[in-house]
Design an enzyme around this catalytic site. Structure first.
Site, PDB file in Angstrom:
ATOM      1  NE  ARG A  48      -3.660   0.838   1.259  1.00 11.02           N
ATOM      2  CZ  ARG A  48      -4.432   1.723   1.877  1.00 11.02           C
ATOM      3  NH1 ARG A  48      -4.955   1.453   3.046  1.00 11.02           N
ATOM      4  NH2 ARG A  48      -4.682   2.891   1.326  1.00 11.02           N
ATOM      5  NE  ARG A  67      -0.361  -0.587   5.229  1.00 18.29           N
ATOM      6  CZ  ARG A  67      -1.326   0.295   5.343  1.00 18.29           C
ATOM      7  NH1 ARG A  67      -2.573  -0.110   5.452  1.00 18.29           N
ATOM      8  NH2 ARG A  67      -1.048   1.591   5.355  1.00 18.29           N
ATOM      9  CG  ASP A  73      -4.241   2.617   7.911  1.00 20.33           C
ATOM     10  OD1 ASP A  73      -4.065   2.068   6.807  1.00 20.33           O
ATOM     11  OD2 ASP A  73      -5.098   3.503   8.103  1.00 20.33           O
ATOM     12  CD  GLU A 236      -4.337   9.370   4.164  1.00 21.58           C
ATOM     13  OE1 GLU A 236      -3.638   8.419   4.509  1.00 21.58           O
ATOM     14  OE2 GLU A 236      -5.391   9.223   3.525  1.00 21.58           O
ATOM     15  NE  ARG A 252      -9.219   9.759   4.189  1.00 21.35           N
ATOM     16  CZ  ARG A 252      -8.837   8.493   4.383  1.00 21.35           C
ATOM     17  NH1 ARG A 252      -7.684   8.081   3.902  1.00 21.35           N
ATOM     18  NH2 ARG A 252      -9.597   7.652   5.041  1.00 21.35           N
ATOM     19  CE1 TYR A 340      -5.657   5.973   0.936  1.00 20.96           C
ATOM     20  CE2 TYR A 340      -3.469   6.454   1.775  1.00 20.96           C
ATOM     21  CZ  TYR A 340      -4.823   6.301   1.985  1.00 20.96           C
ATOM     22  OH  TYR A 340      -5.331   6.485   3.243  1.00 20.96           O
ATOM     23  CD  GLU A 359      -3.289   2.118  -1.987  1.00 17.59           C
ATOM     24  OE1 GLU A 359      -2.531   2.191  -1.023  1.00 17.59           O
ATOM     25  OE2 GLU A 359      -4.518   2.345  -1.889  1.00 17.59           O
TER      26      GLU A 359
END
Ligand SMILES: *[C@@H]1O[C@H](CO)[C@@H](O)[C@H](O)[C@H]1NC(C)=O
Ligand SMILES: *[C@@H]1O[C@H](CO)[C@@H](O)[C@H](O)[C@H]1NC(C)=O
Ligand SMILES: *[C@@H]1O[C@H](CO)[C@@H](O)[C@H](O)[C@H]1NC(C)=O
Ligand SMILES: *[C@@H]1O[C@H](CO)[C@@H](O)[C@H](O)[C@H]1NC(C)=O
Ligand SMILES: *[C@@H]1O[C@H](CO)[C@@H](O)[C@H](O)[C@H]1NC(C)=O
Length: 380
Positions: A48, A67, A73, A236, A252, A340, A359
């Site tokens: 990500r 990840r 996250d 963001e 965002r 993203y 992504e």
């Protein structure tokens, strides 16, 4: 190559003609996809947070989080980097840039800033220190590369810079170096956080990255308190410099204040202040609450996101010839899942290209991280 040279000659000739006739004109923006390359595929790890930048030596670097145990996250991660020295045709294998071992609380990207004067590349990231639901407390770090992104120096703990904020995550995406006054040469990136840094805050350096400080911000409302749906909670962000030297930050809109669309703020003093009078919601830039990318190049403002008010899908590129007042340019890049993104530009005798790292997937938006290369004026 011959055709590229011809194209840039056309560009120069067109610019000259326009200058002589004293009219505003430029080659027609007509983005053409010339290459697509899947740089990461989620298998063992979920990849990500794509970041792409052009180095001082004109290489491309692509960075993403892997990840390890789940797609959330927080949690343990590796940060990987790939590099291309031929404008994105061939990429080096992924190299681990950061790893947080087996920690439950991991690192998060982060923004890259290229100092084109000294040739140093900076990477801001955070390391989570405490997490109940999501990361509530973290420390920001800064690391740099002085050899065009090949090797990276030991990260510096930047907690002191963010004035006691419990959390401060930049970008994700690109910070910038100001090319115009005021504060020409300034390095700047903006981030979001919680508590003391509840809103979008920018950090700046006027000495080529040696010292940094907090500059302007737009705070959330109600500030420092629990939010409910509809509150003003910018998250963001991506910033660009406009041709008058002002900064535009596209954010965002986490809790959909006023609309399911983007929040925009401006600074005319190099990021020291972001007056509320200049803040607006851009209704055209429909968004579900996701990170988006933005870039300004030769009179054109580009913007890309999954252009849906409800879902992370339908990845679109838009462009504006009036600093984002209207967005007549529209090109769909992928209709299925997308998330993203980050974009950079390469403009030389080889041609003018937009490079977008995003992504993308079919079943989920976290299936792949793809680099898409577009010829801005539609010529090769
Ligand atoms: C850095 O400077 C060179 C030479 O002026 C220019 O071609 C290039 O576009 C610049 N890169 C960035 C990221 O500003
Ligand atoms: C790059 O990082 C190293 C190690 O933290 C530091 O000593 C050096 O001053 C940094 N360089 C710049 C230009 O910030
Ligand atoms: C980073 O710096 C802050 C403040 O200087 C300190 O409290 C924190 O422990 C440091 N983090 C690490 C991992 O050393
Ligand atoms: C901002 O977005 C991040 C990333 O999705 C999310 O984890 C975080 O809760 C948001 N921050 C705030 C203050 O809403
Ligand atoms: C875009 O911004 C620049 C700098 O402020 C200004 O000179 C120009 O007139 C603007 N263009 C439009 C169409 O608003």
């Amino acid at each position: 190559m011959a055709r590229s040279v011809a194209l840039s000659t056309v560009f120069v000739f067109a610019s000259l003609t326009c200058a002589i006739l004293r009219v505003e004109c430029q080659p027609k923006v007509n983005p053409l996809v010339v290459q697509q390359e899947l740089l990461w595929e989620s298998k063992q790890y979920t990849y990500r947070i794509p970041v792409i930048a052009q180095t001082p030596g004109s290489a491309l670097i692509a960075i993403a989080e892997g990840r390890k145990y789940n797609s959330g996250d927080t949690g343990s991660k590796v940060v990987e980097i790939r590099r291309s020295t031929d404008l994105g045709s061939v990429w080096s294998p992924a190299v681990t840039l950061l790893t947080d071992g087996q920690f439950k609380l991991g690192v998060n990207l982060g923004s890259v800033i290229v100092d084109n004067v000294t040739g140093v590349i900076f990477l801001w990231f955070e390391h989570c220190l405490e997490s109940q639901h999501y990361c509530e407390r973290s420390a920001p770090y800064l690391m740099n590369s002085t050899d065009d992104g090949l090797t990276w120096n030991k990260p510096r703990n930047m907690t002191g810079v963010v004035g006691g904020a419990t959390k401060f995550v930049t970008g994700p995406g690109l910070g910038i170096q100001k090319k115009l006054p005021p504060y020409k040469g300034r390095l700047i990136t903006c981030g979001h956080g919680d508590h003391l840094s509840d809103g979008v805050f920018c950090v700046v350096s006027d000495d080529s990255g040696t010292t940094w400080r907090m500059a302007g911000s737009v705070k959330s409302i109600p500030f420092g308190r629990k939010k409910v749906d509809g509150d003003f909670n910018p998250n963001e962000s991506q910033l660009v410099e406009l041709p008058d030297g002002s900064l535009m930050v596209n954010m965002r809109n986490q809790l959909h204040y006023h609309c399911r669309c983007r929040v925009v703020m401006r600074s005319r003093d190099g990021g020291e202040t972001f007056p509320l009078d200049d803040l607006y919601m851009d209704d055209t830039l429909v968004d579900s609450g996701v990170h988006a990318s933005m870039l300004y190049h030769r009179g054109v403002l580009f913007f890309a996101n999954p252009a849906s008010s409800t879902k992370r899908e339908d990845f679109k590129l838009r462009w504006s010839l009036n600093n984002g007042t209207t967005w007549p340019g529209l090109k769909t890049l992928w209709t299925e899942s997308a998330g993203y993104s980050c974009m950079t530009v390469h403009d030389s005798v080889d041609g003018a290209f937009l490079l977008i790292l995003y992504e993308k997937g079919r079943s989920s938006e976290y299936q792949w991280i793809e680099m898409m290369k577009l010829s801005i004026y539609g010529d090769l």
